[in-house]
Scaffold this motif. Structure first.
Motif, short mmCIF file in Angstrom:
data_model
loop_
_atom_site.label_atom_id
_atom_site.label_comp_id
_atom_site.label_asym_id
_atom_site.label_seq_id
_atom_site.Cartn_x
_atom_site.Cartn_y
_atom_site.Cartn_z
N MET A 194 0.88 -1.21 0.12
CA MET A 194 0.16 -0.08 0.08
C MET A 194 0.77 1.32 -0.15
N ASN A 195 0.41 2.07 -0.75
CA ASN A 195 1.09 3.40 -0.71
C ASN A 195 1.10 4.21 0.51
N PRO A 196 2.28 4.53 1.26
CA PRO A 196 2.20 5.28 2.60
C PRO A 196 1.76 6.45 2.53
N LEU A 214 -7.34 5.62 6.14
CA LEU A 214 -6.59 5.35 4.69
C LEU A 214 -8.03 5.94 4.15
N TYR A 273 -7.15 -4.79 7.41
CA TYR A 273 -5.81 -4.11 7.14
C TYR A 273 -4.49 -4.73 8.00
N GLN A 274 -4.97 -5.77 8.80
CA GLN A 274 -3.87 -6.29 9.70
C GLN A 274 -2.91 -6.94 8.92
N GLY A 275 -1.56 -7.18 9.48
CA GLY A 275 -0.48 -7.55 8.66
C GLY A 275 0.12 -6.97 7.39
N MET A 276 -0.26 -5.35 7.46
CA MET A 276 0.23 -4.46 6.31
C MET A 276 0.78 -3.59 7.00
N GLY A 277 1.39 -3.51 8.27
CA GLY A 277 2.54 -2.59 8.80
C GLY A 277 1.73 -1.24 9.18
N ILE A 278 0.09 -1.36 9.28
CA ILE A 278 -0.51 -0.16 9.84
C ILE A 278 -0.36 0.11 11.39
N TYR A 335 2.25 -0.91 13.28
CA TYR A 335 3.50 -0.45 13.29
C TYR A 335 3.58 1.34 13.15
N LYS A 336 2.76 1.72 12.00
CA LYS A 336 3.01 3.13 11.59
C LYS A 336 2.27 3.85 12.73
#
Length: 149
Positions: free
Chosen positions: A1-3, A50, A85-90, A92-93
């Motif tokens: 996904m585009n940050p 998002l 949206y889990q497992g996509m680094g959300i 962490y961000k």
């Protein structure tokens, strides 16, 4: 996904319930999402969006753990990302954003009571387990974890 599609901002306690309920309290009434201290001025809630959809949250409470000597500490509670949206680094961000904010305020240590299933996530984020596992009724096994900022 585009940050660049993500926006993180401070939100109200009430806004966190949209994510707390389905992720942390599924099948329970909305009042189970209200945490002691949610509306104190010292409590800080962050949400990650998002587009215009709130997809993840974390809350930080000014709370001292009896086994952490550092006086400049906060407790992380209510860390959650919507299942899609889990497992996509959300997570962490939003967690990294909150930690960076607290560091600018002179906070030295963050600690949390992590669900057993979430300990791997927190370890990847630099947290370490300390103490013995314990059970929170109706929620399950937890570990206390901490991280120095």
């Amino acid at each position: 996904m585009n940050p660049s599609k993500f926006q993180i901002k401070q939100i109200s306690a009430q806004e966190t319930y949209k994510v707390r309920l389905p992720v942390l309290r599924p099948g329970k009434p909305i009042d189970s999402c209200v945490f002691d201290g949610d509306i104190l001025k010292s409590t800080i809630h962050f949400g990650i969006y998002l587009h215009d959809e709130l997809i993840g949250i974390c809350s930080f409470f000014k709370n001292s753990h009896p086994h952490i000597l550092d006086k400049q500490q906060y407790q992380l509670r209510g860390m959650a990302v919507l299942e899609a949206y889990q497992g996509m680094g959300i997570g962490y961000k939003v967690l990294q954003f909150g930690e960076a904010y607290l560091k600018t305020k002179g906070i030295k240590t963050i600690w949390c009571n992590a669900r057993e299933v979430a300990t791997g996530f927190y370890e990847k984020c630099g947290y370490q387990i300390f103490g013995e596992p314990f059970d929170i009724p109706e929620i399950g096994p937890h570990y206390t974890m901490k991280r120095s900022l």
